[in-house]
Design a protein around this motif. Structure first.
Motif, PDB file in Angstrom:
ATOM      1  N   GLY A 199       5.914  -9.057  -7.590  1.00 18.34           N
ATOM      2  CA  GLY A 199       4.943  -8.281  -6.827  1.00 18.34           C
ATOM      3  C   GLY A 199       4.071  -7.376  -7.669  1.00 18.34           C
ATOM      4  O   GLY A 199       3.051  -6.867  -7.184  1.00 18.34           O
ATOM      5  N   HIS A 238       8.677  -8.879  -2.359  1.00 18.46           N
ATOM      6  CA  HIS A 238       8.197  -9.731  -3.458  1.00 18.46           C
ATOM      7  C   HIS A 238       9.047  -9.679  -4.720  1.00 18.46           C
ATOM      8  O   HIS A 238       8.852 -10.517  -5.603  1.00 18.46           O
ATOM      9  N   ARG A 298      -2.422  -7.649   1.794  1.00 18.01           N
ATOM     10  CA  ARG A 298      -2.971  -8.959   2.125  1.00 18.01           C
ATOM     11  C   ARG A 298      -2.209  -9.576   3.306  1.00 18.01           C
ATOM     12  O   ARG A 298      -2.774 -10.327   4.090  1.00 18.01           O
ATOM     13  N   ARG A 299      -0.946  -9.236   3.402  1.00 16.81           N
ATOM     14  CA  ARG A 299      -0.179  -9.732   4.552  1.00 16.81           C
ATOM     15  C   ARG A 299      -0.723  -9.160   5.856  1.00 16.81           C
ATOM     16  O   ARG A 299      -0.602  -9.785   6.906  1.00 16.81           O
ATOM     17  N   HIS A 350      -4.291  -6.743  -2.023  1.00 16.71           N
ATOM     18  CA  HIS A 350      -3.166  -7.324  -2.755  1.00 16.71           C
ATOM     19  C   HIS A 350      -1.849  -7.089  -2.022  1.00 16.71           C
ATOM     20  O   HIS A 350      -1.687  -6.104  -1.296  1.00 16.71           O
ATOM     21  N   ASN A 351      -0.931  -8.039  -2.290  1.00 12.90           N
ATOM     22  CA  ASN A 351       0.467  -7.845  -1.936  1.00 12.90           C
ATOM     23  C   ASN A 351       0.632  -7.578  -0.433  1.00 12.90           C
ATOM     24  O   ASN A 351       0.119  -8.342   0.381  1.00 12.90           O
ATOM     25  N   GLU A 371      -7.919 -12.391   1.419  1.00 14.56           N
ATOM     26  CA  GLU A 371      -7.721 -11.983   0.029  1.00 14.56           C
ATOM     27  C   GLU A 371      -8.856 -11.087  -0.442  1.00 14.56           C
ATOM     28  O   GLU A 371      -8.634 -10.047  -1.055  1.00 14.56           O
ATOM     29  N   ARG A 372     -10.069 -11.515  -0.123  1.00 16.59           N
ATOM     30  CA  ARG A 372     -11.233 -10.785  -0.666  1.00 16.59           C
ATOM     31  C   ARG A 372     -12.381 -10.908   0.327  1.00 16.59           C
ATOM     32  O   ARG A 372     -12.549 -11.959   0.949  1.00 16.59           O
ATOM     33  N   SER A 427      -0.248  -8.602 -10.245  1.00 18.72           N
ATOM     34  CA  SER A 427      -1.679  -8.294 -10.115  1.00 18.72           C
ATOM     35  C   SER A 427      -1.979  -6.839 -10.440  1.00 18.72           C
ATOM     36  O   SER A 427      -3.033  -6.525 -11.009  1.00 18.72           O
ATOM     37  N   ASN A 473       0.658 -14.961  -9.392  1.00 16.51           N
ATOM     38  CA  ASN A 473       1.200 -13.696  -8.869  1.00 16.51           C
ATOM     39  C   ASN A 473       2.143 -13.952  -7.691  1.00 16.51           C
ATOM     40  O   ASN A 473       2.441 -15.109  -7.341  1.00 16.51           O
ATOM     41  N   ALA A 474       2.595 -12.876  -7.065  1.00 17.81           N
ATOM     42  CA  ALA A 474       3.583 -12.993  -5.985  1.00 17.81           C
ATOM     43  C   ALA A 474       3.030 -13.777  -4.806  1.00 17.81           C
ATOM     44  O   ALA A 474       3.759 -14.560  -4.180  1.00 17.81           O
ATOM     45  N   ASP A 475       1.762 -13.561  -4.506  1.00 16.72           N
ATOM     46  CA  ASP A 475       1.180 -14.277  -3.361  1.00 16.72           C
ATOM     47  C   ASP A 475       1.157 -15.778  -3.625  1.00 16.72           C
ATOM     48  O   ASP A 475       1.473 -16.579  -2.744  1.00 16.72           O
ATOM     49  N   ALA A 519       7.370  -3.324  -0.503  1.00 13.72           N
ATOM     50  CA  ALA A 519       6.752  -4.289  -1.411  1.00 13.72           C
ATOM     51  C   ALA A 519       7.769  -4.856  -2.406  1.00 13.72           C
ATOM     52  O   ALA A 519       7.739  -6.043  -2.737  1.00 13.72           O
TER      53      ALA A 519
END
Lengths: 93, 633
Positions: B247, B243, A12-13, A8-9, A18-19, B250, B275-277, B239
């Protein structure tokens, strides 16, 4: 065994994924799973998962099968089919 | 001569009934005992707006109040307070906004603007440094907030004018009307836009060119630089800066703390779509910041295509992604952005407006509401066409929108038929995007907040996911491990009390809670005490500052006690005690706030029966007038 990992967040960058499902030897600990993904994605992810001394970063938030996993990662034994969610430190709201 | 630096040293009193504008020196004793911002506003409300005053009557005061650190070099010093008796709750009300207006008040030479009375026709207050005038606003009445801001800037010929504006919602006395603050920030909660509307005050426009003089510039520069460096080194900073509050969507969802379907659940299966993404991928344009903020949690977004193409806005927050997303079972991100933009234009609080709608949707689902009740509108979960149709109806009090405009407590009283059990509020204030079943301290904070259900008074963050580092840095080892564990109850009374007192001080200085003081949990009592001392020249040991925070919060409780609030009102909706959460880390959890509340009253020195400050506590805090006024003597 197979373990699903969701990033996440900011994580992920770093992974741009993602998964994913990762393959681990039986009786791998949470610490071992984190090492595995850190090895795969290299320093950009490793520095968000581990402190310089090799312990799990205080500001990594891990959920195992929907529950917060705040124990020592070396003592958390994973099982086949486990789902991990990894979050960077963030709060508020 | 006002003796302290950091302050402009004077405030404006604007009597709209008589069209009279008066300048007064800032009260030295108020500054010494309440700092500014929230504290000074609280004291003025206590002294001047009694229980007999109707929130929407001319006797209510509307107080715009900055603090001594507002507009200075410290990190995130762009906040200002608006204080009045709330038409939503009928008790103490305040709302805080970032942006640029607070500093502009100071640059223009004003620490506070106090608006009383009621104009006979629409007016706006123009403040250009010392030149203060009331103008006719008949041509602005009925316009949206951005339209009004554009018209004022055009009339002034100055794009740097900063404004506080109400939209149609405030004009029509909607109880959840907010005040829009340059640039697209909002003093949204407590319905203070309706107070402004009741006074027929469409806007305040400000332009200032003066300096803010500080007592010890070298010391303040060094302190500010050190604080800025600490914020940037904080583990949470990357973070939050990347975001903003979206952010946490999730993470809160995983915790079971993300209200879903009007709090039936604390997790939404499609949270990853809002969400943020998702927001970044779909609509991110650029990062922006409030005045002097190194965090820059704000972003500009623009919907690129589809039915809401071109929708452009900033200040999209976690709360709005919840209220127009999970809480109404909507996963259409573009629709959320469109609803957010519409609320900004109409001058509506996105939290309370969203909660009125999610309440109606649950009543529809439970077959308590039908087409006859709603004027032919089907309140189906997730219907964004309905939401976008209903929001203007709320703002204009049209049809069923007239009932939604009253907020969930009054809606339940009108509808009856068992609807009250689904009305998610405390003391009339709709609960925002938190769930006490997932974070015990937040449940306690909701009931002890002086403005009704609210996460921002105590703003407990160190126990959201259990960061021991933050807990240790801020509170030492004494309270670990429970203080950082979301489902623990031990030490949570302390966490909430300390947060309320510290928050009252932060809101009285002009600094931001979403910056270093709470979200990053980096700046604490010693930092603010040092910054205040360097800025104002007042001696400010930490103990004195803590006493000021405690005084402010106790006075807010006294104000509410004057209005009949007792322990019986300090309770959560039954749902949280009776329905186990089905979600995430909170699965199976309910919450009983009573044991924590008992600890809290004892820690505060309040009596356990009514939950009022005791005479000893009030004497200790230098509030003897409260003893007399509450009949405790």
């Amino acid at each position: 065994m197979k373990v699903q990992v969701t990033y996440h967040n900011m994580l992920r960058r770093r992974t741009r994924v993602e998964r994913e499902t990762i393959q681990l030897p039986a009786e791998t600990s949470l610490y071992g799973a984190l090492q595995k993904v850190a090895d795969h994605y290299g320093p950009p992810l490793r520095e968000m998962l581990f402190a310089p001394d090799g312990t799990v970063a205080n500001h990594l938030v891990v959920f195992r099968n929907g529950q917060l996993a705040r124990q020592d990662a070396r003592t958390v034994q994973l099982a086949d089919g486990d789902e991990l969610m990894l979050f960077p430190a963030i709060s508020g709201g | 001569m006002f003796p302290y630096r950091g302050y402009a040293g004077k405030c404006l009193y604007v009597d709209l009934t008589r069209g009279h504008i008066e300048t007064k020196e800032y009260d030295q004793e108020l500054a010494e005992n309440y700092l500014g911002g929230n504290g000074v506003g609280t004291r003025l409300l206590w002294e001047n707006v009694g229980p007999e005053v109707e929130p929407l009557g001319p006797e209510n005061w509307l107080i715009f109040s900055t603090g001594p650190l507002c507009g200075t070099l410290v990190p995130n010093p762009g906040r200002m307070e608006v204080i009045a008796k709330s038409p939503l709750t009928g008790i103490y009300g305040d709302s805080n906004s970032g942006g640029f207006l607070g500093p502009e008040f100071k640059f223009a030479g004003w620490d506070a603007v106090i608006v009383t009375g009621q104009s006979s026709r629409p007016a706006y207050l123009a403040i250009a440094d010392d030149d203060v005038q009331l103008h006719d606003a008949s041509e602005l009445w009925g316009l949206g907030t951005s339209q009004t801001e554009a018209a004022i800037r055009k009339a002034w010929g100055d794009p740097q004018v900063k404004t506080a504006i109400i939209g149609p919602a405030g004009e029509n006395l909607v109880r959840m009307a907010g005040i829009q603050i340059t640039p697209q920030r909002s003093a949204a909660r407590c319905g203070l836009g309706a107070v402004m509307g009741s006074k027929k005050l469409k806007a305040i426009a400000v332009r200032g060119h003066g300096p803010i003089r500080v007592a010890n510039p070298d010391r303040l520069r060094d302190l500010s630089l050190e604080m800025q460096q600490r914020l940037r080194a904080n583990a949470i900073y990357p973070a939050v800066s990347a975001h903003g509050t979206p952010g946490i969507v999730s993470l809160m969802n995983a915790l079971g703390r993300f209200p879903t379907a009007n709090f039936r659940a604390g997790g939404y299966e499609h949270a990853d779509r809002i969400n943020a993404d998702a927001l970044d991928a779909r609509a991110f344009v650029r990062h922006v910041a409030c005045f002097g903020c190194p965090v820059a949690c704000d972003k500009v977004y623009r919907v690129p295509d589809g039915p809401y193409a071109g929708t452009s806005l900033r200040s999209v927050e976690y709360e709005t992604l919840n209220s127009f997303g999970a809480c109404i079972l909507n996963d259409n991100l573009d629709g959320i952005l469109a609803a957010n933009r519409l609320c900004d234009e109409l001058g509506l609080d996105t939290i309370s407006a969203g909660r009125s709608i999610s309440f109606a949707m649950e009543l529809w689902d439970e077959e308590i509401l039908n087409l006859d009740d709603t004027g032919g509108l089907a309140f189906r979960w997730g219907d964004m066409d309905l939401v976008l149709k209903v929001l203007p109806m709320i703002a204009r009090r049209e049809g069923f929108g007239n009932l939604l405009a009253e907020g969930v407590r009054r809606m339940a009283e009108t509808i009856g038929r068992g609807s009250e059990q689904y009305a998610m509020h405390v003391k009339g204030m709709e609960i925002a995007g938190q769930d006490g079943r997932a974070q015990r301290s937040m449940g306690l904070a909701h009931v002890t907040s002086s403005r009704g259900a609210d996460h921002l008074k105590a703003f407990p963050v160190v126990d959201e996911t259990g960061f021991p580092d933050e807990g240790r840095r801020r509170y030492g080892d004494k309270y670990l491990p429970e203080i950082v564990q979301p489902l623990a109850t031990r030490h949570k009374a302390f966490l909430v009390k300390d947060g309320e007192d510290f928050g009252a001080v932060v809101d009285s200085t002009g600094m931001c809670k979403s910056g270093g003081t709470f979200v990053l949990a980096e700046l604490y009592w010693p930092d603010l005490a040092a910054a205040l001392e360097a800025t104002t020249g007042m001696e400010m040991p930490v103990e004195r500052l803590q006493r000021i925070g405690e005084r402010i919060y106790n006075l807010q409780r006294c104000y509410n006690a004057l209005h009949g609030i007792t322990r019986a009102d300090d309770r959560l909706p039954q749902r949280f005690a009776e329905e186990p959460s089905p979600s995430g880390n909170a699965k199976g959890q309910t919450i009983d706030v009573e044991p924590m509340l008992e600890d809290y009253y004892q820690l505060r020195g309040w009596d356990l029966e009514r939950g009022w400050p005791t005479p000893d506590k009030l004497r200790e805090l230098g509030l003897p007038d409260a003893i007399e006024r509450l009949g405790l003597g």
